[in-house]
Write an enzyme that holds these catalytic residues in place. Sequence first.
Site, PDB file in Angstrom:
ATOM      1  N   HIS A   4     -24.040   8.579   3.425  1.00 39.87           N
ATOM      2  CA  HIS A   4     -24.774   7.632   3.926  1.00 39.87           C
ATOM      3  C   HIS A   4     -26.363   7.863   4.135  1.00 39.87           C
ATOM      4  CE1 HIS A   4     -21.631   4.510   5.601  1.00 39.87           C
ATOM      5  NE2 HIS A   4     -21.090   5.202   4.429  1.00 39.87           N
TER       6      HIS A   4
ATOM      7  N   HIS B  19     -13.364   7.941  -1.770  1.00 40.97           N
ATOM      8  CA  HIS B  19     -12.040   7.480  -0.725  1.00 40.97           C
ATOM      9  C   HIS B  19     -10.926   8.382  -1.195  1.00 40.97           C
ATOM     10  CE1 HIS B  19     -13.989   3.557   0.016  1.00 40.97           C
ATOM     11  NE2 HIS B  19     -14.595   4.528   0.770  1.00 40.97           N
TER      12      HIS B  19
END
Length: 744
Positions: free
Chosen positions: A107, A269
Amino acid sequence: MPESPDAYVNRTYDQTVAVRRSLKRRNSPAASEDGLGWPRRLNLRILAQPCRTSSPLGEDFDYAKEFLSLDLDELARDIDEVLTTSQDWWPADFGHYGPLVLRMAWHFAGTYRIGDGRGGAGAGMLRFAPLNSFPDNRNLDKARRLLWPVKKKYGRKISWSDLMIFAGNRALESMGCRTFGFAGGREDAWEADETYWGPESTWLADERHSGVRDLDQPLAASEMGLIYVDPQGPATLPDPLASARDIRETFRRMGMNDEETVALIAGGHTFGKSHGPTDPSRCLGPEPEGAPLEALGLGWVNSFGTGNGADTVTSGLDGIWTATPTKWDMSFLTTLFAYEWDVALSPAGMWQWVPRNGAGAGTVPDPYDPSRTHAPTMLTTDLALQEDPRYRVIALRFLENPDEFADTFARAWFKLTHIDMGPIQRYLGPLVPTERMIWQDPVPHVDHELADADDVAALKREILGSGLSVSQLVTTAWASASTFRNSDKRGGANGARIRLEPQRSWAVNEPEKLAIVLDRLERIRRRFNDSHRGGKQISAADLIMLGGCAAVEHAAAEAGHPIEVPCRLGRTDAPQEWTDIEWFSALEPTADAFRNYVGEGNRPPPEHLLVDRASQLTLTAPQMTVLLGGLRVLGANHGGSPLGVFTASPGALSNDFFVNLLDVNIEWTPRADTADWTAAYEGRDRRTGEVTWIASRVDLSFASDPVLRAISEVYASADAEEKFVRDFVSAWDKVMNLDLFDRT
């Protein structure tokens, strides 16, 4: 009247959103934030260059030297210990902080966007507002606190920027993923920058799309406060195909193609889980910027259960992707294609996906209770990889070719975390990959002797005698050098890519006129190089700069103030095959006020775009002012436009632009036949009514804006002619050399 900020101290984050908390709103980085109802006022604060005296490390601090003294192996061991040592105050899912630290690095770096090169990991902005309080960054404040003992140990030897990215790399490596490399060199800033994150006035709002999901430039994220896209789907609609459209656009604006996008989502993920055992609006306290003083910068205090561990609340989505959430393997793609998926609500009431008819039950471990198991969970953005035809082909190929998947992910991760660092000569450390990637904008090494002072003098004379005008030489040098963006260190004169596609065909560069200049300079270059075979050579990149400097010297002499304009050599010429046309298209100026050029489709006024461009060129307000005034009298306007050419002697480097702009005997009125952003203004003699000059909005802003007028008055004064020339040359030299980095 807006509510007092104090009214929000005791509200939860989501309660704050519910009452539409006002954020600072801007239409561009250069729009005013004063809130006093003056929307046209310029925000010149973005031109206030970071002052090294504001750094506690001192003006003489040499970060590169400190970083190169760092033992990266020891640092890696210390980070590994942090990753695998669960803390009672914030327990680690599955006993490993790898997924949390990976998300932090992701992020942090993922804010980068190709439209203006802003965002990214380069200055440690995740420590400051608004990024530290983005809803998409919930609980990343804990990841940074977990790393504080490491930062404390190494101090100035590693910046927070480098540490967060290096820790992200170690998180991957500690979970079995081989990375592509790591480069240090990111120096920390000491306060938030002025990056424009969107027009919205509330978190998770979307006013950045128009038409059919047309996203405003230069933004990449789909909503205010997100790093990428809504994981539930556009506007929380659980539609994988619609989500794929948003993903493709957002990741394209981050500089990623479809293969890199699939690899990053599937690879990322593979690890960790989402956290939403209950509704965040019922239990989370304010974000870090709104948290009480005693929280010491930590936010989102959780009142649900124990407040952490199994009761951690982050997004409101809740689930685990794979059976091995702290191990690099193919389990994400295997799981994605192993089941048919049905949409369901998380415990917090958010859309996610579960295997149909209860399939997959008992295949996924619990992060804290070994006696419990779960079914896997996917997000709408995950299902996009299965449903979108192009993504599906890539994902299935990766599933059949694990080595290709691992390599593509490693390369995409390296790109994601290094894309904003600029050319490879800025990279530091022993882990820098030797392979050069085209997205690094490579240029050849200097493999020849450079021209000496006598050669430079002779070349200047030849250039000035070639028939090329001051205007042509100045404009070409400016067009080459002014593509530089300080945000991601891309562009500039090195490589002479103005000779190549796409730059030579950009409308702002007037391709037909540019071709004439480039052809004539190339003939001069060949003659020089042919006469020095095996010895001294000059590149097209250097010769273009030399031509501009020679023209400025000539113009200064014409104005009665001869001066030597420095020209640093050492640039090389990139070939077309080293230049990705699509990648470089992001650098095309839609406006260049220094050349009085305004293209189509610009929403902010051109004077705001001028300030934004000046900030990318690291110019101060005085430097921006003197450069624009000088370029006007040198005839650098696009298309030979007379707008702002306030002089009877074009081609002479005089201060006439400022003298005539501030002439109190001239009255300015807009011309009725011109549009708003491209409006022209007539300056009429107050006594006779005759039109004396015509100007653009940008030109008049230097007499209208109080700060710019104050600077213009200095250069319009009777004693300012010589100062104007000196200051112009200094600012010109700065722009011409912005991409010649000192690091080797």
